[in-house]
Structures are given as C-alpha cells and as structure tokens.
Design an enzyme around this catalytic site. Structure first.
Site, PDB file in Angstrom:
ATOM      1  N   ASP A 182      54.144  35.733  44.180  1.00 31.36           N
ATOM      2  CA  ASP A 182      55.124  35.088  43.302  1.00 31.36           C
ATOM      3  C   ASP A 182      56.537  35.238  43.867  1.00 31.36           C
ATOM      4  O   ASP A 182      57.370  34.340  43.736  1.00 31.36           O
ATOM      5  CB  ASP A 182      55.065  35.700  41.907  1.00 31.36           C
ATOM      6  CG  ASP A 182      53.806  35.301  41.155  1.00 31.36           C
ATOM      7  OD1 ASP A 182      53.202  34.280  41.520  1.00 31.36           O
ATOM      8  OD2 ASP A 182      53.421  36.018  40.223  1.00 31.36           O
ATOM      9  N   GLU A 183      56.799  36.391  44.464  1.00 31.49           N
ATOM     10  CA  GLU A 183      58.109  36.611  45.077  1.00 31.49           C
ATOM     11  C   GLU A 183      58.358  35.594  46.186  1.00 31.49           C
ATOM     12  O   GLU A 183      59.430  34.990  46.270  1.00 31.49           O
ATOM     13  CB  GLU A 183      58.173  38.034  45.644  1.00 31.49           C
ATOM     14  CG  GLU A 183      59.520  38.417  46.213  1.00 31.49           C
ATOM     15  CD  GLU A 183      59.552  39.852  46.717  1.00 31.49           C
ATOM     16  OE1 GLU A 183      60.489  40.177  47.478  1.00 31.49           O
ATOM     17  OE2 GLU A 183      58.654  40.650  46.369  1.00 31.49           O
TER      18      GLU A 183
END
Length: 442
Positions: A182-183
């Site tokens: 997600d980062e």
C-alpha cells in the site's frame, strides 16, 4: 324633541373614536411584518455567504501523519473540490519531528508530546469550522513493522488516545501500520497525480522507487501481459480512478531499507543488540575508523577492517552476499521512466550529482562509479564525516541492478513536484478523500 347640546357633543366624539380605531386596526392587518419591509438585507445575506461557508463548499482538508522509522511527519492537504472534476491540490503544510514513533516502544507515554506538537500545526492550518469534517489519519511504516507486535499495538493505542481528543474527523481504524505494498501504491498515486498521469490516458504514468530506512518499494504500471502472468499474485494490484483502471506491480522489501541493510552488511541483526563490549567490524568502513552508530534505539560499536583487499571489492562482496536472492528482477523497468526518492536522493546529494534543493537526473552507473571512488579514497583517511557513504552507495548500486535496472538507466530524483512533497502521504490522503466523496469510509 331636541337633544341637549352637551349630549350631542359626547355622541360626536364617541363616533369619531370608533371610526379612528377601526381604521388603525384595518391598516395594521394589511401592513407587512418588519422583516418583509427590509428585503434588501435578506437578499444581501443570501447572496454573500460567510467565509466559513465558502471554505466548506469549495475545499476539503485531509491530515496524514507519516510515522516512519527515523521521524514522524504531518502533511496537511487542502483540496479544491469542484463538481464533476478531479480534486486539485490547493496547498500543503508540512512539519516533521525526530525521532520516529518506534523510538518510544519502551515508553509510549513520551510519544504524546510530539504528536500534540504536530496536531497544533493542523489546528493552526485548518479552519476550526472544518475540524469535524477533516479526516485525521496515521500510517506507520517499516519502523513499526519491525517492532514486536505487542509493542507496536501499544504505541498505536497511544496515538488513538491522542487523536480521539483532537476534534478532527477520526475513527480508530484511521491509525494503523501500513502494508508495504500500500505504501508503494500510495507513493505511485502521489507522483502520477502531480504530473497528471492519473487524469488522462494521453499522459503516460511513471514508475516509483523509494528507499526508506527499514524497507524499500518499487511500483509501476504493468504493460506486459507476460509480467502479469508470471509475477507473484501479491505483487499485482489494481484500482480505478477517474474512470481509468490501473494495474500495478508493487512490492515492498522489508529489511532492505538503507539503515536495515547497513546493519545487515555490518554483521548485526535487527532488534538484537550485541551482548557486552563486542564490535561490528566491516571492510566497508575505513581501516582506521572506530565509532558508534545508533539504529532503532540500539547503540552499536562499529570499526573498520584492517587493510587488505581494496575496500570497494571487499565491500561489494559483503553487499552481494547479503542481498543474494532477496530481490526479484522485472524486465519492464528498462523501458519506463522512473522517479526515485528518499535515500536515493540523499546519497546523490552527498556525491554532488544533484542540487539538494532542486534534484535532477542520475544514471545507475553514477551510483556505481560514486561507490568505487568513495570506497577507494577511504584508505587515505578521506570521508571522515560520512563513514558509511562507501557502504550506502555500494548497497544502492547493487540494489538497483538486482531490480534489473541497467547501468545506463536514468532515474529522476525529486523531493517535490510543483512544490509538493513527493511522499506516499498525498496518495493515501487522496484515496481517502475520494472514498469520502463516494460516501465510503477511508
């Protein structure tokens, strides 16, 4: 029969009073109320809303805390919202404090002071009338991922305690440890949002490389069907934005951030301090170097190895052994533009390859040649102020080649695009704002 004169006068006055009373009553019934006698004031108020109303109709704020391994940063984004249009970033306020949240693992209460300091910046920036509609979030990255689960959860609970009293729009699940993938995806959204790659199909998207302290990410739009079929299922993700579908290759390598990799090359182990007065001895340090280095709240004693083989060749062997088979190659990266951030940027500045304030462009070979030059000059007593530069540059050059970037591949380095910080925080906040617009929680 004649009326007395005095009686006639009384009758006349009585009739006159009755008449005047009737006329006044009739007039009062037909007269509009006072508020209707002043229509110009009602029109003025209606057509000219207060400044608070203007703000609430046209702007949306989002507040993101980035709890990294070396510090905590707050991004306060102001989006201009227009019907049937993509939101535009109107302004960003940025503040940062050190150390990172993970440094308070053994004393969570001490983390409150820094959090409150950053929250004050948010309250000074966002109009008070909008606090309740401005989402407040914290995403922790590799620093907390590397902590034992119980310690990380206690720290996050302390953050939730502080946030719940802030008066901003907040839910307990708005505070979490961010998944590495997600980062990477959020950072990719940030870059492509800023260059316009998400708004229209005619603007090609770019790939993203991020080298943090505890982890490193690579994310790019998939072009080749073969890559989609052959990549591990958890490396591929997709989403839709502005009615355009994006298929991404995104992966985070935990433990291969620059600080974690440095520790591994030196011979240490994450979260396991040395017992007694032992030293970490490495050929990646100058032979006459001896000093101390602190990483994730552990103080290490480090020392250079006695002169023998050329430093670069010795260090290269150590790095290659550490990273062997830990990174997956991807052919697609050779034919796509990439932006690189964080320690990629910082070490390019250290080498003098780019200007610290404006960034620039480098080749993978610049890191390779820079590593050779720095390492081989260390035996002459150079680079005293940056004892780890040889190790860091050697690691970066090997990492990029392991990811399948050829030596002649150019990378764009930037801390800001259009005066906006190029971190994952904007992408994650932007996704939240989009979810709220669609009446979903972020």
């Amino acid at each position: 029969m004649k009326f007395p004169k005095l009686a006639f006068i009384f009758m006349f006055v009585g009739c006159l009073v009755l008449y005047l009373t009737y006329v006044k009553h009739h007039y009062d019934d037909s007269k509009p109320p006072v508020s209707e006698q002043l229509p110009q004031f009602r029109i003025y108020t209606h057509k000219h809303p207060t400044s608070a109303q203007v703000v609430s109709e046209n702007f949306q704020y989002g507040i993101m805390f980035d709890a990294g391994s070396t510090g905590t940063r707050i991004h306060i984004f102001k989006f201009q919202m227009e019907p049937n249009e993509a939101p535009k970033l109107a302004h960003e306020t940025f503040r940062a404090i050190k150390p990172g949240l993970s440094a308070y693992a053994d004393d969570p209460e001490k983390s409150k002071e820094g959090l409150l300091e950053l929250l004050k910046a948010a309250k000074d920036t966002v109009p008070e009338t909008l606090w309740g509609s401005s989402p407040l979030m914290l995403r922790a990255t590799a620093g907390l991922r590397l902590l034992p689960g119980e310690k990380a959860n206690i720290l996050l609970d302390k953050v939730r305690e502080v946030f719940s009293e802030s008066l901003f729009f907040y839910r307990p699940d708005s505070v979490s440890i961010m998944d590495g993938t997600d980062e990477g995806m959020s950072a990719w959204i940030t870059i492509n949002f800023l260059i316009g790659g998400l708004h229209a199909t005619e603007t090609p998207t770019v790939g993203m490389l991020d080298l943090g302290g505890g982890s490193t990410q690579i994310t790019f739009a998939l072009q080749d069907e073969k890559t989609i079929q052959t990549s591990p299922i958890d490396y591929v993700t997709s989403f839709q934005m502005f009615n355009i579908s994006h298929a991404l290759y995104s992966h985070s390598y935990l433990g291969l951030g620059l600080m974690s990799a440095r520790l591994a090359v030196l011979g240490g182990f994450e979260g396991q301090p040395l017992a007694g007065p032992q030293e970490l001895i490495s050929p990646c340090l100058a032979p006459d170097f001896s000093g101390q280095w602190e990483h994730t709240d552990v103080l290490y004693t480090v020392k250079g190895q006695k002169a023998g083989e050329p430093i670069y060749e010795s260090c290269l062997k150590k790095v290659e052994k550490m990273i062997y088979k830990r990174v997956r190659k991807t052919e697609d990266v050779k034919d796509m533009d990439f932006y690189a951030f964080s320690y990629y940027y910082d070490r390019a500045v250290d080498l003098g390859l780019i200007d610290e304030s404006t960034g620039g462009t480098v080749r993978v070979s610049d890191y390779i040649e820079g590593a050779k030059k720095v390492c081989n000059n260390m035996s002459d007593g150079g680079i005293k102020k940056t004892p780890f530069l040889c190790l860091d540059l050697t690691y970066i050059s090997v990492l990029l080649q392991e990811l399948d970037f050829p030596p002649d591949k150019e990378l764009k380095l930037a801390r800001q695009i259009n005066n906006v910080e190029t971190s994952w925080a904007l992408g994650a906040t932007f996704q939240c704002i989009e979810s709220l617009r669609k009446h979903r929680m972020c």
